[in-house]
Structure formats: C-alpha cells, structure tokens
Motif scaffolding. Structure first.
Motif, PDB file in Angstrom:
ATOM      1  N   LEU A 156       4.333   6.544  -5.632  1.00  0.00           N
ATOM      2  CA  LEU A 156       3.318   6.140  -6.608  1.00  0.00           C
ATOM      3  C   LEU A 156       3.917   4.838  -6.810  1.00  0.00           C
ATOM      4  N   ALA A 157       4.834   4.609  -7.460  1.00  0.00           N
ATOM      5  CA  ALA A 157       5.424   3.270  -7.741  1.00  0.00           C
ATOM      6  C   ALA A 157       5.170   1.979  -6.876  1.00  0.00           C
ATOM      7  N   GLU A 158       5.453   2.440  -5.667  1.00  0.00           N
ATOM      8  CA  GLU A 158       5.070   1.670  -4.465  1.00  0.00           C
ATOM      9  C   GLU A 158       3.516   1.482  -4.429  1.00  0.00           C
ATOM     10  N   LEU A 159       2.894   2.245  -4.579  1.00  0.00           N
ATOM     11  CA  LEU A 159       1.261   2.007  -4.711  1.00  0.00           C
ATOM     12  C   LEU A 159       0.784   0.947  -5.909  1.00  0.00           C
ATOM     13  N   LEU A 160       1.432   1.307  -7.120  1.00  0.00           N
ATOM     14  CA  LEU A 160       1.124   0.193  -8.072  1.00  0.00           C
ATOM     15  C   LEU A 160       1.537  -1.196  -7.684  1.00  0.00           C
ATOM     16  N   LEU A 161       2.672  -1.154  -7.170  1.00  0.00           N
ATOM     17  CA  LEU A 161       3.091  -2.557  -6.551  1.00  0.00           C
ATOM     18  C   LEU A 161       2.084  -3.329  -5.543  1.00  0.00           C
ATOM     19  N   ILE A 162       1.643  -2.176  -4.644  1.00  0.00           N
ATOM     20  CA  ILE A 162       0.629  -2.790  -3.735  1.00  0.00           C
ATOM     21  C   ILE A 162      -0.663  -3.337  -4.544  1.00  0.00           C
ATOM     22  N   VAL A 163      -0.966  -2.496  -5.432  1.00  0.00           N
ATOM     23  CA  VAL A 163      -2.195  -2.763  -6.264  1.00  0.00           C
ATOM     24  C   VAL A 163      -1.962  -4.196  -6.895  1.00  0.00           C
ATOM     25  N   ASN A 164      -0.989  -4.250  -7.539  1.00  0.00           N
ATOM     26  CA  ASN A 164      -0.323  -5.692  -8.268  1.00  0.00           C
ATOM     27  C   ASN A 164      -0.441  -6.781  -7.502  1.00  0.00           C
ATOM     28  N   PHE A 165       0.252  -6.485  -6.220  1.00  0.00           N
ATOM     29  CA  PHE A 165       0.201  -7.625  -5.415  1.00  0.00           C
ATOM     30  C   PHE A 165      -1.021  -8.021  -5.024  1.00  0.00           C
ATOM     31  N   LEU A 166      -2.087  -7.261  -4.608  1.00  0.00           N
ATOM     32  CA  LEU A 166      -3.384  -7.745  -4.597  1.00  0.00           C
ATOM     33  C   LEU A 166      -3.906  -8.368  -5.559  1.00  0.00           C
ATOM     34  N   ASN A 167      -3.631  -7.997  -6.960  1.00  0.00           N
ATOM     35  CA  ASN A 167      -4.387  -8.417  -8.047  1.00  0.00           C
ATOM     36  C   ASN A 167      -3.733  -9.999  -8.351  1.00  0.00           C
ATOM     37  N   LEU A 168      -2.345 -10.104  -8.109  1.00  0.00           N
ATOM     38  CA  LEU A 168      -1.750 -11.389  -8.316  1.00  0.00           C
ATOM     39  C   LEU A 168      -1.928 -12.397  -7.390  1.00  0.00           C
ATOM     40  N   TYR A 199       9.693  -4.763  -0.984  1.00  0.00           N
ATOM     41  CA  TYR A 199      10.809  -4.105  -0.037  1.00  0.00           C
ATOM     42  C   TYR A 199      11.726  -3.180  -0.459  1.00  0.00           C
ATOM     43  N   TRP A 200      12.070  -3.784  -1.861  1.00  0.00           N
ATOM     44  CA  TRP A 200      13.102  -2.867  -2.541  1.00  0.00           C
ATOM     45  C   TRP A 200      12.553  -1.452  -2.770  1.00  0.00           C
ATOM     46  N   VAL A 201      11.298  -1.132  -3.431  1.00  0.00           N
ATOM     47  CA  VAL A 201      11.054  -0.018  -3.534  1.00  0.00           C
ATOM     48  C   VAL A 201      10.454   0.932  -2.299  1.00  0.00           C
ATOM     49  N   GLY A 202      10.135   0.187  -1.615  1.00  0.00           N
ATOM     50  CA  GLY A 202       9.495   0.531  -0.040  1.00  0.00           C
ATOM     51  C   GLY A 202      10.722   1.278   0.452  1.00  0.00           C
TER      52      GLY A 202
END
Length: 316
Positions: A156-168, A199-202
């Motif tokens: 779930l943490a990785e999912l939020l990072l993906i969403v934020n990556f798209l946002n940024l 990479y780190w969290v994944g």
C-alpha cells in the motif's frame, strides 16, 4: 455558442484545482495559505515523530519470561522510518543521515513556497498558486505513506508512492518554469526522492534481500535507471536541480549499500557512487554555464536579468 463554450470552459477551470491560471482570487489564495500551513505541519510533525518513534497501537503478542512474569510487546512489524530500512535491507537501502539532511533542506525550501503565497510579486503568486494543488496532494500522500511504511504495509505504501509519482510528474511537465527555489522544494526535489523511493519500497515489498544472488543482479541492472532518469531531465529540460537531487540520493544509496554485508564482493555500492558522480558532473555541465551567462552547448535562451528570478528553465 462560442461564447457559451468559453464560459463553460472558464467555469471548469475554476472548479479544477489542477488547472493552470494567470491569477487567483483572494479567497482562493486564502484557502491555499491555510491548507499549505496545515499539510506542511502535518507532514513535518509526522516525519519527525516516526523518525524517532514507532507506532504504539495495533496487534500485540504476549509471552511468559523464564522468571514466570507475563510480558507483552508491540507487533514486531511496526518500527520507525529508518528502523524499517535496517530491518529490511535491500539493494536500494539508503543512508539515513544523507537522506534525512536531504529532506530537511526540502522542508526549509518549502517555506519559500509558503512565503510566495504572501508575496507582492505576481510571478511568485501565480507560480505558487499553480503548484498548490499538486503540493497539497503530495503532502497528504506522503503523510499516508509514512503511516503505512512504519506499520509494514509495504504494498500500500508503494501504491501511494506511485500515485504521488504521477502527481509530481504532472506538476513538473505542466509547470517546469516555476521559479527555482519553489521548483526545488515542491517539485524536482520531492520527485527525485519519490523516484528513488519506488525502488527502495518496491524491493522491500517483494522481500528481496541483498544476499540473494538473482535479486542483486536484477538490482545491479535496474539501479542504472536512476542515471537514465536524471539524464532525461538534464537533456530535455536542462534541469540541473533534479540532476543534483538524484546525485545526492544515489550517494545515499551507495553509502547505505557499502555498510551492508561483504561490501567488497558487491557491486551495488560501486554502481551507486558511479551514478551519483556522473549525475553530479553532468549537472555541473548543464547548470554552471547558464549561471555564468554562457551557454557553449546552445541549450536555448539565456535567462536575462529581469527573468532570472522567475523561470527555472528555458521556455523553448
């Protein structure tokens, strides 16, 4: 009919917080001032607290000690931000000192963004307003990420990072000429960290450990994506800020890897230092000539004196 269409389009832009505008109403700016302060403090306090403390709620396990006393401990999957980094070593584990300093600098620069909302300069106000929705979304997503990360909800943490990556990423491509200090603190700095954090969290999420040969070989290949990502922004946008940011994070990864088991027999720390050094030199090559008013690579217009404080990159 065209007039009605234009009015409808205008109304949709007003309702869409991510739409680009040249000016903002006083009510809109007031909303950004309040929400910026709230989300900034929310993320700052959360990051600071979980840097030194682990969660104290949730599942517990009980056991009896040899002396006959009954003891209870918190669920072992819960830890601090950097405690998780130590508990789950991967080929992308970072050095907590370097990355923590990196984020302290970003938090300080984000105060420049907050100040821009109060500025009398229309360039800064418009830039801050256009970045506002992306910045607020990033703060809330990172707030959620920290809570999930310290509780070992890695997917779930990785999912939020993906969403934020798209946002940024959207914020970057739509507002790449934001004034430099706002750009670093709210866009390029967080985006660089978010990319490396994927990479780190994944790696933690898929439970790949540094001592396993096949995952380490894969990691040895994929780490070069950091270099490719940085070179893209240096070549396409002439953005040395994201180059330097990725360089720092690559060095942090290198130091983190060097202190894992058998560093002499592992290549990840060597690759990370090589990537960090390469990005640092390339960023210097892109950034220094422009700052000195010289551009031997003919990368586009030199920012003149009147525009030096406004755009970060060339408009072409």
């Amino acid at each position: 009919m065209p007039e009605n269409s234009a009015a409808t389009s205008n109304g949709e832009e007003r309702l869409n917080p991510f739409s680009r505008r040249d000016d903002f109403s006083s009510q809109h700016l007031l909303l950004y001032k309040i929400t910026t302060g709230v989300t900034y403090l929310l993320l700052l306090v959360t990051a600071f607290y979980y840097t030194f403390n682990s969660p104290h709620e949730g599942k517990k396990h009980h056991h009896d000690s040899p002396d006959g006393k009954h003891h209870h401990e918190y669920y072992p999957g819960q830890s601090t931000i950097w405690g998780q980094n130590s508990l789950h070593p991967t080929p992308y584990s970072q050095n907590f000192i370097i990355t923590s300093i990196y984020w302290i600098v970003l938090f300080v620069l984000q105060l420049v963004y907050a100040w821009s909302l109060y500025s009398s300069d229309s360039v800064y106000v418009a830039a801050a307003g256009n970045i506002g929705a992306h910045y607020l979304a990033s703060n809330l997503l990172l707030f959620g990420f920290i809570h999930l990360w310290v509780r070992s909800h890695f997917w779930l943490a990785e999912l939020l990072l993906i969403v934020n990556f798209l946002n940024l990423s959207l914020a970057y491509f739509r507002h790449s000429t934001t004034p430099r200090l706002i750009h670093i603190g709210t866009v390029s700095g967080p985006l660089a960290w978010n990319f490396v954090a994927l990479y780190w969290v994944g790696a933690v999420a898929v439970h790949k450990h540094p001592e396993n040969l096949i995952p380490r070989i894969v990691a040895n290949i994929f780490i070069w994506g950091i270099l490719g990502y940085g070179v893209f922004f240096l070549a396409a946008f002439k953005d040395y800020t994201i180059g330097f940011a990725l360089s720092v994070l690559a060095f942090s990864t290198g130091v983190g890897q060097f202190f894992t088991k058998l560093p002499i027999l592992q290549l990840q720390w060597i690759f990370a230092f090589t990537i960090g050094g390469t990005l640092f030199l390339l960023s210097l090559a892109v950034g220094v000539p422009g700052l000195l008013g010289r551009d031997p690579f003919k990368r586009g217009e030199i920012v003149d004196e009147d525009r030096e404080r406004a755009p970060l990159l060339a408009d072409d």
